[in-house]
Design a protein around this motif. Structure first.
Motif: not given
Length: 157
Positions: A86-95, A111-113, A129-135
């Motif tokens: 889990p992340l500290p807080r939900p993120l924007s879903i703009g990706g 759905p679960t942040a 689906g999943i939002i890819m943020i990096g590699k």
């Protein structure tokens, strides 16, 4: 003559099927086949006692993720393909969301942040689906460790 017409129609249907399959693959991935994500910034990941580096993509979700840094999370094995937590807080879903992933990608599951680091490639993720943020750049061995793993994400110095 009828035999040739039937053969021509069969070939046309086969070509159309291939084109349709290719278009469907692009749609389910969330990205056109030739699109490469733009790079935003580098981060460090401390997986247990093993340092790793990663590159964040330039999309709204990755920027929201960067704003949460630094943080630490206990990540667990999920489906023998990723470490998730889990992340500290939900993120924007703009990706852009996608249903497939490759080893080394870092994704946000809205759905679960949760944040996920994939150590195996795969597909078939459920909606949305999943939002890819990096590699991750380099070795994924630390993520393959069995069981829970304490992971710290921070800006690269």
């Amino acid at each position: 003559m009828a035999q040739r017409t039937l053969q021509a129609l069969t070939a046309l249907v086969a070509v159309a099927g291939i084109a349709l399959a290719a278009a469907q693959a692009r749609r389910t991935s969330g990205l056109p086949a030739a699109t490469e994500p733009k790079i935003m910034q580098r981060i460090t990941i401390m997986a247990g006692d093993r340092p790793m580096t990663a590159t964040l993509y330039d999309n709204p979700t990755a920027r929201a993720f960067a704003a949460t840094l630094p943080f630490a999370v206990t990540m667990h094995d999920h489906r023998d393909q990723e470490k998730a937590g889990p992340l500290p807080r939900p993120l924007s879903i703009g990706g852009p969301a996608q249903r497939d992933f490759t080893a080394g990608e870092i994704g946000y599951w809205s759905p679960t942040a949760d944040i996920a680091v994939y150590y195996r490639s795969g597909d078939g993720l459920p909606s949305p689906g999943i939002i890819m943020i990096g590699k991750v750049d380099g070795d994924l061995m630390p993520m393959k460790a069995k069981g829970n793993l304490r992971v710290r994400f921070a800006r690269a110095e």
